[in-house]
Design an enzyme around this catalytic site. Structure first.
Site, PDB file in Angstrom:
ATOM      1  N   HIS A  14       0.864  -1.185   0.000  1.00 38.39           N
ATOM      2  CA  HIS A  14       0.000   0.000   0.000  1.00 38.39           C
ATOM      3  C   HIS A  14       0.894   1.226   0.000  1.00 38.39           C
ATOM      4  CE1 HIS A  14      -3.694   2.175   2.020  1.00 38.39           C
ATOM      5  NE2 HIS A  14      -3.057   2.956   1.155  1.00 38.39           N
ATOM      6  N   HIS A  16       1.373   4.871  -2.363  1.00 38.11           N
ATOM      7  CA  HIS A  16       1.020   5.764  -3.474  1.00 38.11           C
ATOM      8  C   HIS A  16       2.304   6.434  -3.932  1.00 38.11           C
ATOM      9  CE1 HIS A  16      -3.331   5.565  -2.353  1.00 38.11           C
ATOM     10  NE2 HIS A  16      -2.809   5.336  -1.160  1.00 38.11           N
ATOM     11  N   HIS A 194      -9.492   1.170  -1.175  1.00 41.00           N
ATOM     12  CA  HIS A 194      -9.415   1.784   0.143  1.00 41.00           C
ATOM     13  C   HIS A 194     -10.814   1.685   0.752  1.00 41.00           C
ATOM     14  CE1 HIS A 194      -5.653   3.418  -1.261  1.00 41.00           C
ATOM     15  NE2 HIS A 194      -5.476   4.158  -0.197  1.00 41.00           N
ATOM     16  N   GLU A 197     -11.117   3.444   6.229  1.00 44.77           N
ATOM     17  CA  GLU A 197     -10.054   4.335   6.737  1.00 44.77           C
ATOM     18  C   GLU A 197     -10.769   5.400   7.586  1.00 44.77           C
ATOM     19  OE1 GLU A 197      -8.059   6.649   3.690  1.00 44.77           O
ATOM     20  OE2 GLU A 197      -6.421   7.235   5.031  1.00 44.77           O
ATOM     21  N   ASP A 276       1.782   7.034   2.257  1.00 45.01           N
ATOM     22  CA  ASP A 276       2.374   8.234   1.643  1.00 45.01           C
ATOM     23  C   ASP A 276       3.545   8.694   2.513  1.00 45.01           C
ATOM     24  OD1 ASP A 276       0.150   8.823  -0.432  1.00 45.01           O
ATOM     25  OD2 ASP A 276      -0.933   8.582   1.456  1.00 45.01           O
TER      26      ASP A 276
HETATM   27  N1  HPA Z   1      -6.597   7.409   1.507  1.00 49.88           N
HETATM   28  C1  HPA Z   1      -7.260   7.782   0.421  1.00 49.88           C
HETATM   29  N2  HPA Z   1      -6.668   8.276  -0.650  1.00 49.88           N
HETATM   30  C2  HPA Z   1      -5.348   8.387  -0.650  1.00 49.88           C
HETATM   31  C3  HPA Z   1      -4.607   8.009   0.446  1.00 49.88           C
HETATM   32  C4  HPA Z   1      -5.265   7.483   1.583  1.00 49.88           C
HETATM   33  O1  HPA Z   1      -4.680   7.116   2.619  1.00 49.88           O
HETATM   34  N3  HPA Z   1      -3.317   8.270   0.132  1.00 49.88           N
HETATM   35  C5  HPA Z   1      -3.286   8.757  -1.114  1.00 49.88           C
HETATM   36  N4  HPA Z   1      -4.523   8.840  -1.598  1.00 49.88           N
HETATM   37 ZN    ZN Z   2      -3.630   4.835   0.638  1.00 48.98          ZN
END
Ligand code: HPA
Ligand code: ZN
Length: 334
Positions: A14, A16, A194, A197, A276
């Site tokens: 995971h 980006h 996703h 979260e 990230d």
């Molecule tokens: N969540 C949703 N979108 C995203 C994330 C995340 O943690 N990181 C980069 N885009």
């Molecule tokens: Zn993410």
């Protein structure tokens, strides 16, 4: 423990690529492309990395990505991450990128994917890092835009493993993307999303049942729903948890609030990832260390998390077994 974590072979599932954009490189590329950032210095940019929620982060993350114009920019971004990954003993990485963040600014899909893929190829030949590429659809945009993006991506089907769903979760449920995920599946790709979260456990159910995903990204809100926990135990659908991300985006106040230990006890396929890392204060090893400290984990707990990272990956069984044997060997000799 830190040395054990540093040298442990790991897979990252995971990540980006736009979220690995370190301020120093961002300034360098901005200057190269004659673009002015709204912050005057690296220090000022870093100071802006204080997020109260996912949306505050996304606004800054998309602004940062705007300086990426040329194929070389995407190459440099990916190469910088791969070097960091290599330093941290990541031996396999499954990389997300957001095509629409770039195509909506007039950057060609091919510029983005060729830059990333050329770096991934060099990562394989020069550092032995294997990788998979997973474009994500931006869920704040409509499904039509995702379908257009998917059709463009099909030209690159040989280098794409699957598709995902990211960006602003609440208010953009999985049901909004049911049709495009069906198209993705029909063309033989894997899918991830996703879910859970900031969104509720229901978003995870919907990603599983409506989108038929192979993995859930984040998924921590599953802890709120006992039936869902039973489902995840039964199906072994992995969760790609990102502890420092959850902390920085204030999804939790402390890492110890994350259901990582409980889920391991419940035999859920939990993995640790960095999401990230340029924005959240740590790459994969910092995430493993934060978790080890918060839960007072021993080496066999950490080994289990690394084993899960390979088991939950999209590697074939031969490669999975190879790494599981190496991991066991590393653990026994440490
Ligand atoms: N969540 C949703 N979108 C995203 C994330 C995340 O943690 N990181 C980069 N885009
Ligand atoms: Zn993410």
């Amino acid at each position: 423990m830190n040395t054990f974590i540093n040298n442990l072979p790991k897979a990252e599932l995971h990540l980006h690529i736009e979220g690995t954009f370190e301020p120093e490189l961002m300034f360098k590329i901005a200057q190269r492309n004659g673009i002015k950032l709204s912050q005057k210095s690296v220090a000022e940019l870093k100071e802006s990395y204080n997020f109260n929620n996912l949306q505050e982060f996304l606004d800054i993350y998309y602004a940062g990505a705007n300086v990426l114009i040329h194929e070389q920019d995407f190459y440099d971004l990916t190469w910088a991450y791969l070097q960091k990954a290599h330093e941290q003993n990541i031996v396999h990485t499954e990389i997300f990128f957001d095509p629409q963040t770039h195509t909506s600014r007039g950057i060609e899909f091919r510029t983005v994917i060729n830059g990333i893929q050329n770096a991934l190829d060099d990562g394989k030949t020069k550092m032995g890092i294997t990788s998979k590429l997973i474009p994500n659809f931006l869920r704040h945009l409509d499904e039509e835009d995702a379908i257009r993006t998917f059709n463009e991506a099909l030209k690159y089907r040989d280098i794409i493993t699957g598709f995902g769903l990211d960006s602003s979760e609440v208010g953009n449920p999985p049901a909004k993307f049911q049709q495009v995920f069906e198209m993705v599946k029909a063309e033989g790709f894997l899918t991830v999303a996703h879910a859970g979260e900031e969104g509720s456990a229901q978003y995870i159910w919907d990603a599983l049942k409506l989108l038929n995903v192979s993995r859930i990204d984040h998924g921590i809100r599953a802890a709120d729903d006992l039936l869902l926990i039973e489902e995840l135990e039964k199906t072994q659908v992995p969760l790609t948890v990102c502890p420092l991300s959850n902390l920085k985006l204030q999804v939790v106040k402390n890492i110890s609030e994350l259901p990582i230990k409980t889920m391991l006890q419940q035999n859920i396929m939990v993995t640790i990832n960095s999401d990230d890392p340029a924005y959240f204060g740590g790459y994969i090893n910092e995430n493993y260390k934060a978790v080890a400290e918060a839960f007072n984990f021993n080496k066999s707990d950490i080994l289990k998390l690394a084993e899960n990272s390979f088991n939950a990956s999209f590697l074939d069984n031969v490669a999975k077994t190879k790494w599981l044997v190496k991991l066991r060997d590393y653990y026994n000799k440490f």
